[in-house]
Design a protein around this motif. Structure first.
Motif, mmCIF file in Angstrom:
data_model
loop_
_atom_site.group_PDB
_atom_site.id
_atom_site.type_symbol
_atom_site.label_atom_id
_atom_site.label_comp_id
_atom_site.label_asym_id
_atom_site.label_seq_id
_atom_site.Cartn_x
_atom_site.Cartn_y
_atom_site.Cartn_z
ATOM 1 N N VAL A 183 0.888 -1.049 0.363
ATOM 2 C CA VAL A 183 0.095 -0.178 0.598
ATOM 3 C C VAL A 183 1.164 0.984 -0.119
ATOM 4 C CG1 VAL A 183 -1.391 0.910 1.034
ATOM 5 C CG2 VAL A 183 -1.929 -0.873 1.473
ATOM 6 N N ALA A 184 1.972 1.248 0.559
ATOM 7 C CA ALA A 184 2.793 2.121 1.156
ATOM 8 C C ALA A 184 3.072 2.967 -0.788
ATOM 9 C CB ALA A 184 4.081 2.510 2.097
ATOM 10 N N THR A 185 4.268 1.907 -1.128
ATOM 11 C CA THR A 185 4.193 1.396 -1.858
ATOM 12 C C THR A 185 3.136 2.256 -3.625
ATOM 13 O OG1 THR A 185 6.083 -0.437 -2.538
ATOM 14 C CG2 THR A 185 5.149 0.252 -4.414
ATOM 15 N N ALA A 186 2.275 1.900 -3.347
ATOM 16 C CA ALA A 186 0.972 1.709 -4.441
ATOM 17 C C ALA A 186 0.928 3.627 -4.565
ATOM 18 C CB ALA A 186 -0.500 1.057 -4.255
ATOM 19 N N GLU A 187 0.709 4.457 -2.764
ATOM 20 C CA GLU A 187 0.758 5.565 -2.217
ATOM 21 C C GLU A 187 1.875 6.517 -3.399
ATOM 22 O OE1 GLU A 187 -0.484 4.979 2.028
ATOM 23 O OE2 GLU A 187 -2.297 5.201 1.354
ATOM 24 N N ALA A 188 2.742 6.060 -2.576
ATOM 25 C CA ALA A 188 3.881 6.743 -3.775
ATOM 26 C C ALA A 188 3.445 7.108 -4.904
ATOM 27 C CB ALA A 188 5.752 6.354 -2.889
ATOM 28 N N ALA A 189 3.239 5.181 -5.376
ATOM 29 C CA ALA A 189 3.123 5.849 -7.220
ATOM 30 C C ALA A 189 1.650 6.357 -7.331
ATOM 31 C CB ALA A 189 3.001 4.723 -7.078
#
Length: 249
Positions: A183-189
């Motif tokens: 989720v953190a990666t998705a939000e950063a993207a």
């Protein structure tokens, strides 16, 4: 009003089963058609140099199938950006290409790009794909820094490797930790204006928790889990089951 699906069905396992015999069944295009008729967004394949599952001829057959019968669906080619693969992308002109850092001998994609090391090769491959009007996605580990690197390179999307999350099917505490990373990666993207895809070991059981926290994920490429489900329920019904788990039905 119909909901556009996130589900892209990976038919590599169908091709692997077919290749056990010198026979035309199970049919890669036939089962791909069933999946798309049932509501899948499109089809993903990962042709490898040794053609141990998807063959070059399958790629062109699938491209023709989509052009002729499913013009609103998508074909995604997944592969390492070697010259032969780039030539295949140029000739087949899929809607999307997913560049993965696989060694040819790997059984499956199991890690994202090392962007510090691989920037040069990726820039060259991405420039070529964009000339062919093919959307470019890069395979990333669940790491927010990876998403930022992909954005700086000029990718249009990333696909987050969800294998570690899927591997925690019997470990709720571990799954929660891995889900946090995804989720953190998705939000950063998303913060970098990248489209967000996800793929690897996603199932009807673990998809809802992911989409509850990252509902903006636009595509999920699912092969192994989908095929295992379809052996029990059939291709069309498994499309329904996965779409229900995504909140689309």
């Amino acid at each position: 009003m119909s909901v556009v699906s996130r589900l892209s069905v990976n038919v590599n396992a169908v091709a692997m089963l077919r290749n056990r015999r010198d026979l035309p069944w199970p049919s890669v295009t036939g089962l791909a058609a069933i999946a798309m008729e049932a509501g899948a967004k499109g089809i993903t394949v990962h042709p490898r140099p040794d053609e141990r599952h998807i063959r070059r001829s399958d790629v062109f057959d699938l491209a023709e199938l989509i052009e002729d019968r499913f013009p609103h669906k998508e074909l995604c080619l997944e592969g390492y950006p070697a010259p032969d693969f780039l030539k295949l992308v140029e000739e087949a002109r899929p809607e999307q290409v997913l560049f993965v850092p696989d060694d040819p001998e790997q059984s499956t994609s199991d890690h994202g790009w090392n962007f510090a090391r691989d920037t040069g090769a990726l820039e060259t491959a991405m420039a070529a794909a964009k000339e062919w009007a093919v959307t470019v996605s890069l395979f990333c580990d669940p790491d927010p820094n990876a998403a930022e690197h992909a954005a700086r390179l000029g990718a249009e999307r990333i696909e987050i490797y969800t294998g570690p999350y899927g591997a925690c099917y019997d470990d709720p505490a571990g799954a929660a930790k891995e889900l946090d990373k995804v989720v953190a990666t998705a939000e950063a993207a998303r913060a970098c204006d990248l489209g967000v895809n996800a793929g690897h070991d996603l199932t009807v059981d673990n998809i809802p928790a992911l989409l509850a926290r990252a509902p903006f994920i636009r595509e999920m490429s699912i092969g192994h889990g989908f095929t295992a489900d379809a052996l029990i329920h059939g291709f069309a019904e498994s499309v329904n089951r996965f779409r229900k788990s995504m909140g689309e039905l």
